[in-house]
Design an enzyme around this catalytic site. Structure first.
Site, PDB file in Angstrom:
ATOM      1  N   HIS A 155       0.828  -1.205   0.000  1.00 33.33           N
ATOM      2  CA  HIS A 155       0.000   0.000   0.000  1.00 33.33           C
ATOM      3  C   HIS A 155       0.861   1.254   0.000  1.00 33.33           C
ATOM      4  O   HIS A 155       1.479   1.606   1.006  1.00 33.33           O
ATOM      5  CB  HIS A 155      -0.929  -0.004   1.223  1.00 33.33           C
ATOM      6  CG  HIS A 155      -1.770   1.229   1.319  1.00 33.33           C
ATOM      7  ND1 HIS A 155      -2.024   1.876   2.512  1.00 33.33           N
ATOM      8  CD2 HIS A 155      -2.399   1.964   0.357  1.00 33.33           C
ATOM      9  CE1 HIS A 155      -2.770   2.933   2.290  1.00 33.33           C
ATOM     10  NE2 HIS A 155      -2.999   3.016   0.995  1.00 33.33           N
ATOM     11  N   ASN A 206      -3.971   4.413   7.788  1.00 27.93           N
ATOM     12  CA  ASN A 206      -5.333   4.874   7.524  1.00 27.93           C
ATOM     13  C   ASN A 206      -6.261   4.683   8.718  1.00 27.93           C
ATOM     14  O   ASN A 206      -7.229   5.431   8.883  1.00 27.93           O
ATOM     15  CB  ASN A 206      -5.907   4.192   6.287  1.00 27.93           C
ATOM     16  CG  ASN A 206      -5.493   4.885   5.005  1.00 27.93           C
ATOM     17  OD1 ASN A 206      -5.031   6.029   5.030  1.00 27.93           O
ATOM     18  ND2 ASN A 206      -5.652   4.218   3.890  1.00 27.93           N
TER      19      ASN A 206
END
Length: 316
Positions: A155, A206
């Protein structure tokens, strides 16, 4: 007497995955391809939309031209990096002879699964398959390929050419050696790995960021402070480079909306669902900088003009 066998130390400096395919030529995919090309690797950037590939090429050229103008890279380095990128509108061809595939398409699980099934059928046996998903755990996608031990999450963060962090996420069946290789790969392309040895929706950065965003939305929807002042507090008191609403506009309101939808689908917890403010922006196509309106209004060059007083709920 025969000499005892000598122990050998693995060469951790040897390049990992020298040929890479990135699937999806949006903002993230294009920049991921650029990062990999800058590391000296050959990279195929694939997308079924030819216009997306053209935009990606133009965007990368523009960013690197700017670096050359600032003295941050030479024209020769720019040309060499650009020359390592192949643009392809045929996904199967792009993945047919690579060591690593990185998926960077829309944040919809069914779309990703369909793509992984196609990639699995077209790639060489042993090709490592990964996802740039910002929320979906590897196990939810690895089931689309025959050998889930060769699947992991990689990611990157927006803008990928600048941001140093890359989260490396193991699924329950991911080969431990693959995690070691993935960590080395991230380091070799000039990024800093954050390793998740057990999967969780949203990963590390996140999940922390979403906690900040949720509190910012709570303060906004409760009428405690404006978009501008909440962002200002985060910049001037907490040292953030930009506030949560500015960041949502930069990355795309739609990305935040789809991420929240995915987390809610996984947990069933109403607090994980998109807020009414984000849902309203998504439903009206006010997606941030890329659409010219989000929490703020932007001119045609993407420069912020002021708070969007016409967004859904702004007059509440």
């Amino acid at each position: 007497m025969a000499a005892a066998p000598q122990e050998t130390t693995p060469d951790t400096s040897a390049p990992v995955w020298t040929r890479v395919a990135v699937i999806g030529a949006g903002a993230m995919g294009a920049q991921i391809a650029g990062v990999i090309a800058l590391s000296g690797r050959e990279v195929a950037l694939a997308d079924t939309a030819r216009d997306a590939l053209d935009r990606a090429g133009t965007t990368l050229r523009g960013r690197w031209d700017s670096r050359v103008a600032k003295g941050a890279m030479t024209a020769a380095e720019r040309d060499a990096a650009y020359g390592r990128i192949t643009f392809s509108d045929n996904v199967s061809d792009a993945v047919s002879d690579v060591d690593l595939v990185i998926e960077a398409v829309v944040e919809k699980l069914d779309v990703k699964r369909d793509l992984f099934s196609q990639v699995d059928g077209a790639a060489r046996p042993g090709t490592v398959i990964s996802s740039n998903s910002s929320s979906f755990v590897p196990s939810s996608m690895a089931e689309a390929i025959a050998d889930p031990t060769r699947f992991l999450g990689l990611h990157f963060f927006n803008p990928a050419l600048v941001m140093k962090c890359v989260e490396v996420i193991a699924g329950p069946q991911t080969d431990p050696q693959l995690m070691s290789d993935g960590t080395r790969f991230v380091e070799q392309i000039g990024k800093e790995p954050v390793v998740l040895r057990k999967e969780i929706n949203g990963f590390v950065a996140n999940r922390i960021l979403n906690a900040v965003r949720d509190e910012a939305i709570y303060l906004l929807e409760g009428g405690y402070a404006s978009v501008t002042d909440i962002d200002r507090a985060c910049r001037t008191a907490l040292g953030y480079p930009m506030g949560p609403f500015e960041l949502m506009d930069l990355t795309g309101v739609d990305i935040g909306y789809l991420t929240k939808k995915a987390r809610y689908a996984a947990s069933g917890d109403p607090k994980d669902a998109p807020s009414r403010t984000v849902s309203g922006l998504f439903d009206t196509g006010q997606l941030g900088r890329k659409s010219g309106r989000g929490f703020y209004v932007y001119d045609d060059k993407g420069v912020k003009q002021g708070e969007n007083t016409d967004r859904p709920g702004a007059s509440d």
